[in-house]
Design an enzyme around this catalytic site. Sequence first.
Site, PDB file in Angstrom:
ATOM      1  N   GLY A 179     -22.403  20.273  90.059  1.00  0.00           N
ATOM      2  CA  GLY A 179     -22.267  18.849  90.363  1.00  0.00           C
ATOM      3  C   GLY A 179     -23.007  17.966  89.374  1.00  0.00           C
ATOM      4  O   GLY A 179     -23.331  18.382  88.257  1.00  0.00           O
TER       5      GLY A 179
ATOM      6  N   PRO B  58     -21.722  22.106  93.563  1.00  0.00           N
ATOM      7  CA  PRO B  58     -22.948  21.340  93.349  1.00  0.00           C
ATOM      8  C   PRO B  58     -24.169  21.989  94.002  1.00  0.00           C
ATOM      9  O   PRO B  58     -24.068  22.549  95.088  1.00  0.00           O
ATOM     10  CB  PRO B  58     -22.652  19.993  94.037  1.00  0.00           C
ATOM     11  CG  PRO B  58     -21.634  20.306  95.066  1.00  0.00           C
ATOM     12  CD  PRO B  58     -20.875  21.526  94.627  1.00  0.00           C
ATOM     13  N   GLY B  59     -25.279  21.920  93.321  1.00  0.00           N
ATOM     14  CA  GLY B  59     -26.538  22.411  93.860  1.00  0.00           C
ATOM     15  C   GLY B  59     -27.582  21.306  93.830  1.00  0.00           C
ATOM     16  O   GLY B  59     -27.976  20.735  94.850  1.00  0.00           O
TER      17      GLY B  59
ATOM     18  N   CYS C 243     -54.213  30.059  85.179  1.00  0.00           N
ATOM     19  CA  CYS C 243     -55.028  30.177  83.970  1.00  0.00           C
ATOM     20  C   CYS C 243     -54.208  30.177  82.701  1.00  0.00           C
ATOM     21  O   CYS C 243     -54.118  31.194  81.997  1.00  0.00           O
ATOM     22  CB  CYS C 243     -55.888  31.421  84.065  1.00  0.00           C
ATOM     23  SG  CYS C 243     -57.102  31.207  85.351  1.00  0.00           S
TER      24      CYS C 243
HETATM   25  N1  LLP Z   1     -22.138  26.667  89.108  1.00  0.00           N
HETATM   26  C1  LLP Z   1     -22.593  27.446  88.122  1.00  0.00           C
HETATM   27  C2  LLP Z   1     -21.708  28.491  87.575  1.00  0.00           C
HETATM   28  C3  LLP Z   1     -23.900  27.272  87.624  1.00  0.00           C
HETATM   29  O1  LLP Z   1     -24.340  28.054  86.641  1.00  0.00           O
HETATM   30  C4  LLP Z   1     -24.731  26.265  88.181  1.00  0.00           C
HETATM   31  C5  LLP Z   1     -26.101  26.073  87.702  1.00  0.00           C
HETATM   32  C6  LLP Z   1     -24.211  25.478  89.237  1.00  0.00           C
HETATM   33  C7  LLP Z   1     -22.906  25.698  89.656  1.00  0.00           C
HETATM   34  C8  LLP Z   1     -25.007  24.399  89.912  1.00  0.00           C
HETATM   35  O2  LLP Z   1     -25.238  23.333  89.050  1.00  0.00           O
HETATM   36  P1  LLP Z   1     -25.923  21.983  89.614  1.00  0.00           P
HETATM   37  O3  LLP Z   1     -24.959  21.320  90.556  1.00  0.00           O
HETATM   38  O4  LLP Z   1     -27.165  22.379  90.323  1.00  0.00           O
HETATM   39  O5  LLP Z   1     -26.164  21.183  88.394  1.00  0.00           O
HETATM   40  N2  LLP Z   1     -33.165  26.054  86.678  1.00  0.00           N
HETATM   41  C9  LLP Z   1     -32.574  24.894  86.051  1.00  0.00           C
HETATM   42  C10 LLP Z   1     -31.135  24.693  86.432  1.00  0.00           C
HETATM   43  C11 LLP Z   1     -30.238  25.890  86.156  1.00  0.00           C
HETATM   44  C12 LLP Z   1     -28.808  25.653  86.514  1.00  0.00           C
HETATM   45  C13 LLP Z   1     -28.002  26.896  86.380  1.00  0.00           C
HETATM   46  N3  LLP Z   1     -26.642  26.817  86.803  1.00  0.00           N
HETATM   47  C14 LLP Z   1     -33.416  23.646  86.366  1.00  0.00           C
HETATM   48  O6  LLP Z   1     -34.445  23.769  87.021  1.00  0.00           O
HETATM   49  O7  LLP Z   1     -33.077  22.552  85.933  1.00  0.00           O
END
Ligand code: LLP
Length: 412
Positions: A237, A273-274, A341
Amino acid sequence: MFSYSENDFYCEQVPLADLAARVGTPAYIYSSETILTNYRAYDQAFGALPHTVCYAVKANSSLAILGLLARTGAGFDIVSGGELFRVLEAGGDPAKVVFSGVGKTPDEVEYALTHGIHTFNCESEAELALIDAKAERLSLKAGFAIRVNPDVDAATHPYISTGLHQHKFGIAIQDAPAVYRRAQRYRNLAAEGVSCHIGSQILDPAPIFEALDKALALAAQLRAEGSPIRHLDLGGGLGVAYYEGESAPAIGPFIEKVQARLCASGLTVMVEPGRSIVGPAGVLLTRVLYRKRNGAKEFVIVDAAMNDLIRPSLYHAHHEIIPVRLSRLPRIKADVVGPVCESGDFLARDREMADAMPGDFLAICTAGAYGFVQSSNYNSRPRAPEVLVEGGSYRIIRKRETFEDLVRGETL
Ligand code: LLP
């Protein structure tokens, strides 16, 4: 929803100072209302267009949050067998699960097949062969989409940009028609869709539309060639605002534009979306342990650290840090650091902020996504508890780890 009332910072109707006193710090606090509002913004903006909003479990995989979304009708985007286990434990419907990721293991494929997930988002021909072989052994038919790499620049942090040919993800879009054609020889695979995901924390949706148009053209070509493609999966998303005053695109109008582009296509649309669902729904609550000055530098030492929230250290990400109780003291410029640390352990650098004193509580904002899930036990620090607020009440959805938890499974 988070807001100040008088001088106190609230999650919905619960003052964070009360939560800090009751559950201790550090602690992750989530607003169920914000999670549901964000999910519904996606779901409702699609209108009559057939769609599934597959929440990206990796952003925050706590059972209670998955359960909340499952009960609201969400599907799920998973990237491991462990995530599927969580979805099932939380009551999620496997028929609404898509399985993404470039390195699915044979065991994970089998586990997903036996639970009847909707689609595998496949990233290589070898993966297609594996899924077909496993499905044949189980006498099943597996739905697949090829995750195409559209060679579009998402203009985000290099670690979370995924849509260029230099990245490990997907199959180059120009090679995809031939791969779909070759996949027709697999009797236990069914071409269900086309998927793509170009990156995360995207604040300008233009590249998403560029990728969408390319994927849509591919789906049309495949259908014209007789392939029964039924859905288009847009991937993750929108990004969220991490800075005060920063604006992120609103979910509803963005999805309405997606809907307008797809409504005549006859395709079902999926989105994963996450961040935009859970990111703004969470804060990391922490307490100031010490203040100190080294030369010209001022430090606010808190009880949360890089093991609790690694985003500042790993991506130089910005999270607003605000006091749980407002005071009139002048502002300071300081580094906010934890007890781990190493010098890479910081939550903010050279930050203009409230003059927080030992014992004061601070909220590290927009920490609901990729916060707890990326936490670790580094420095043998027990992981923080998670608390879900619902109106005027709250529940501890994950207990604070104990020292015993730290050594569970180990032998001397
Ligand atoms: N679908 C796929 C195939 C993905 O690889 C991802 C995120 C999402 C959906 C979800 O994307 P969003 O809606 O959350 O943007 N650890 C990193 C973010 C890594 C995202 C990896 N893939 C951070 O803390 O920013």
